[in-house]
Design a protein around this motif. Structure first.
Motif, PDB file in Angstrom:
ATOM      1  N   ALA A  51       2.347   4.643   0.949  1.00 43.57           N
ATOM      2  CA  ALA A  51       2.444   5.374   2.211  1.00 43.57           C
ATOM      3  C   ALA A  51       3.072   6.734   1.946  1.00 43.57           C
ATOM      4  O   ALA A  51       4.128   6.811   1.313  1.00 43.57           O
ATOM      5  CB  ALA A  51       3.272   4.590   3.223  1.00 43.57           C
ATOM      6  N   SER A  86      -4.084   5.381  -0.955  1.00 38.34           N
ATOM      7  CA  SER A  86      -2.930   5.363  -0.062  1.00 38.34           C
ATOM      8  C   SER A  86      -3.393   5.242   1.381  1.00 38.34           C
ATOM      9  O   SER A  86      -4.535   5.566   1.711  1.00 38.34           O
ATOM     10  CB  SER A  86      -2.095   6.629  -0.230  1.00 38.34           C
ATOM     11  OG  SER A  86      -2.837   7.775   0.156  1.00 38.34           O
ATOM     12  N   ASP A  87      -2.496   4.799   2.222  1.00 35.00           N
ATOM     13  CA  ASP A  87      -2.748   4.794   3.657  1.00 35.00           C
ATOM     14  C   ASP A  87      -2.622   6.222   4.194  1.00 35.00           C
ATOM     15  O   ASP A  87      -1.939   7.057   3.597  1.00 35.00           O
ATOM     16  CB  ASP A  87      -1.735   3.903   4.380  1.00 35.00           C
ATOM     17  CG  ASP A  87      -1.945   2.439   4.080  1.00 35.00           C
ATOM     18  OD1 ASP A  87      -0.950   1.691   4.094  1.00 35.00           O
ATOM     19  OD2 ASP A  87      -3.104   2.041   3.841  1.00 35.00           O
ATOM     20  N   TRP A  88      -3.257   6.482   5.330  1.00 39.93           N
ATOM     21  CA  TRP A  88      -3.067   7.773   5.985  1.00 39.93           C
ATOM     22  C   TRP A  88      -1.704   7.797   6.672  1.00 39.93           C
ATOM     23  O   TRP A  88      -1.304   6.834   7.307  1.00 39.93           O
ATOM     24  CB  TRP A  88      -4.158   8.024   7.027  1.00 39.93           C
ATOM     25  CG  TRP A  88      -5.500   8.252   6.440  1.00 39.93           C
ATOM     26  CD1 TRP A  88      -6.574   7.417   6.507  1.00 39.93           C
ATOM     27  CD2 TRP A  88      -5.917   9.388   5.675  1.00 39.93           C
ATOM     28  NE1 TRP A  88      -7.631   7.960   5.833  1.00 39.93           N
ATOM     29  CE2 TRP A  88      -7.261   9.177   5.311  1.00 39.93           C
ATOM     30  CE3 TRP A  88      -5.293  10.569   5.261  1.00 39.93           C
ATOM     31  CZ2 TRP A  88      -7.998  10.091   4.559  1.00 39.93           C
ATOM     32  CZ3 TRP A  88      -6.018  11.485   4.514  1.00 39.93           C
ATOM     33  CH2 TRP A  88      -7.345  11.232   4.172  1.00 39.93           C
ATOM     34  N   GLN A 141       0.848  -1.194   0.000  1.00 38.16           N
ATOM     35  CA  GLN A 141       0.000   0.000   0.000  1.00 38.16           C
ATOM     36  C   GLN A 141       0.882   1.242   0.000  1.00 38.16           C
ATOM     37  O   GLN A 141       1.898   1.290   0.656  1.00 38.16           O
ATOM     38  CB  GLN A 141      -0.919  -0.019   1.227  1.00 38.16           C
ATOM     39  CG  GLN A 141      -1.988   1.031   1.221  1.00 38.16           C
ATOM     40  CD  GLN A 141      -3.142   0.710   0.286  1.00 38.16           C
ATOM     41  OE1 GLN A 141      -3.033  -0.162  -0.583  1.00 38.16           O
ATOM     42  NE2 GLN A 141      -4.247   1.403   0.446  1.00 38.16           N
TER      43      GLN A 141
END
Length: 126
Positions: free
Chosen positions: A3, A114-116, A1
């Motif tokens: 980041a 995207s991830d936080w 994922q």
């Protein structure tokens, strides 16, 4: 994922300026639309600005139009948020996120891919 990492926050006086940076350490941002989100104390996270995949257009939330400017430097794999004429209500944590689209009339990117990250704190105070 994917980041992302935000930086550049700090304390700024009302009317002052600040530039926030967003980068991806292990991936390229250059194939995504990228948005900046604001989360004030006790508030929901809100989209404030977005830049499209090809940089052909940008969008802003009404609350920041004329004061915030989003831009991208492809050579540096980075997206920036320039905050000018800062107001106390701009105080909060700012996050960036990658996605597919920048819908017209909003300052958000969607859908997110995207991830936080951890965000960067901006405090506007005299």
């Amino acid at each position: 994922q994917l980041a992302l990492v935000e930086s550049g926050g700090g304390l700024v006086h009302p009317g002052g300026s600040l530039r926030l940076s967003c980068t991806a350490s292990r991936s390229t941002l250059n194939i995504y639309s990228v948005g900046w989100f604001w989360q004030g104390p006790g508030k929901e996270r809100e989209g404030v600005s977005c830049i499209s995949i090809s940089d052909e257009y940008t969008t802003y939330a009404d609350s920041v139009k004329g004061r915030f400017t989003i831009s991208r430097d492809r050579a540096k794999n980075s997206v920036y948020l320039q905050i000018d004429n800062a107001k106390p209500e701009d105080t909060g944590v700012y996050y960036c996120a990658a996605g597919r689209l920048c819908p017209a009339g909003s300052g958000r990117v969607t859908p997110l891919i995207s991830d936080w990250g951890r965000g960067t704190q901006v405090t506007v105070s005299s």
